[in-house]
Scaffold this active site. Structure first.
Site, mmCIF file in Angstrom:
data_model
loop_
_atom_site.group_PDB
_atom_site.id
_atom_site.type_symbol
_atom_site.label_atom_id
_atom_site.label_comp_id
_atom_site.label_asym_id
_atom_site.label_seq_id
_atom_site.Cartn_x
_atom_site.Cartn_y
_atom_site.Cartn_z
ATOM 1 N N PRO A 111 -31.036 91.768 -39.863
ATOM 2 C CA PRO A 111 -29.672 92.268 -39.743
ATOM 3 C C PRO A 111 -28.872 91.620 -38.614
ATOM 4 C CG PRO A 111 -31.203 94.085 -39.960
ATOM 5 C CD PRO A 111 -32.021 92.844 -39.809
ATOM 6 N N ASN A 112 -27.633 91.373 -38.911
ATOM 7 C CA ASN A 112 -26.620 90.877 -37.984
ATOM 8 C C ASN A 112 -26.799 89.422 -37.563
ATOM 9 O OD1 ASN A 112 -25.071 93.318 -37.823
ATOM 10 N ND2 ASN A 112 -26.759 94.168 -36.638
ATOM 11 N N ARG A 148 -21.081 87.267 -32.615
ATOM 12 C CA ARG A 148 -21.592 88.505 -32.035
ATOM 13 C C ARG A 148 -22.251 88.255 -30.674
ATOM 14 N NH1 ARG A 148 -27.233 90.730 -33.320
ATOM 15 N NH2 ARG A 148 -27.177 92.762 -32.319
ATOM 16 N N TYR A 185 -26.648 85.947 -27.428
ATOM 17 C CA TYR A 185 -27.222 85.153 -28.510
ATOM 18 C C TYR A 185 -26.740 83.705 -28.553
ATOM 19 C CZ TYR A 185 -28.621 89.787 -29.979
ATOM 20 O OH TYR A 185 -29.162 91.037 -30.011
ATOM 21 N N ASN A 202 -37.399 86.702 -38.086
ATOM 22 C CA ASN A 202 -36.699 87.396 -37.020
ATOM 23 C C ASN A 202 -36.188 88.690 -37.633
ATOM 24 O OD1 ASN A 202 -35.022 88.439 -35.075
ATOM 25 N ND2 ASN A 202 -34.029 86.507 -34.591
ATOM 26 N N ALA A 261 -33.046 93.923 -35.290
ATOM 27 C CA ALA A 261 -33.180 95.326 -34.902
ATOM 28 C C ALA A 261 -34.296 96.041 -35.662
ATOM 29 C CB ALA A 261 -31.857 96.054 -35.108
ATOM 30 N N GLU A 286 -43.225 85.642 -35.519
ATOM 31 C CA GLU A 286 -42.041 86.441 -35.186
ATOM 32 C C GLU A 286 -41.243 85.683 -34.131
ATOM 33 O OE1 GLU A 286 -41.202 90.799 -33.102
ATOM 34 O OE2 GLU A 286 -43.235 90.028 -33.216
ATOM 35 N N HIS A 290 -37.461 85.702 -31.752
ATOM 36 C CA HIS A 290 -36.270 86.404 -31.277
ATOM 37 C C HIS A 290 -35.482 85.465 -30.387
ATOM 38 C CE1 HIS A 290 -37.528 90.249 -32.875
ATOM 39 N NE2 HIS A 290 -38.728 89.973 -32.421
ATOM 40 N N ARG A 338 -34.516 93.315 -22.046
ATOM 41 C CA ARG A 338 -33.389 94.081 -22.595
ATOM 42 C C ARG A 338 -33.682 95.580 -22.550
ATOM 43 N NH1 ARG A 338 -30.888 91.602 -27.712
ATOM 44 N NH2 ARG A 338 -29.248 93.044 -27.057
#
Length: 171
Positions: free
Chosen positions: A9-10, A17, A22, A74, A77, A98, A100, A107
């Site tokens: 997502p996103n 964003r 990012y 990835n 969320a 995985e 990110h 974070r």
């Protein structure tokens, strides 16, 4: 050999964003860079992005029919709460990495727990868009090692069969 990259997502909003977290690179640019590197190393690569958990689960499961050799994911969320994605990765039994973009350990507390990390070969986090490139390098290494192991096994089996045939011929 074939690698599938799954974006959660996103990630379609990269470059727009939270650029301070990012970075300015768009998802299309990340994909293009990965595609060039994969092709240079003799790998086919496909990309998938969805904002929907079930669609990502479907994309993981489809990797079996698509004869995908490795997954780079990835989950964004969904990393922090999707048991469904975790279960899908376990079910397909395909090597996965995985990735990110941000350093999730630096974070918010809720971002520091991954439900995915213990079912993948490894996690790369915090290198910006380069995390994807590092994930691709790692996946290529894993798949090359698997290929070499299969070739060595096939050679050992062929030698064993030849020896068995030679012994049978001598009797």
């Amino acid at each position: 050999m074939k690698i599938k990259v799954i974006h959660g997502p996103n990630l379609n909003m990269l470059g727009i964003r939270e650029v301070n977290i990012y970075g300015p690179m768009k998802l299309e640019d990340i994909n293009k860079n990965m595609e060039v590197f994969a092709k240079q190393n003799g790998f086919d690569i496909e990309f998938y992005q969805s904002n929907h958990e079930g669609d990502i689960v479907d994309a993981i499961q489809e990797c079996i029919n698509e004869q995908v050799d490795g997954i780079i994911i990835n989950p964004a969320a969904l990393t922090h709460y999707s048991i469904a994605i975790r279960d899908a990765l376990r079910a397909v039994n395909i090597p996965a990495i995985e990735v990110h973009i941000s350093n999730v350990a630096a974070r918010e507390d809720f971002r520091q727990k991954s439900l995915i990390s213990d079912v993948v070969a490894g996690t790369i986090t915090g290198f910006g868009p380069y995390s994807y490139h590092l994930g691709l390098i790692a996946m290529i290494q894993i798949l090359n090692e698997i290929k070499l192991a299969k070739e060595a096994q096939a050679q050992a089996q062929a030698q064993a069969q030849a020896q068995a045939q030679q012994q049978a011929d001598q009797q």
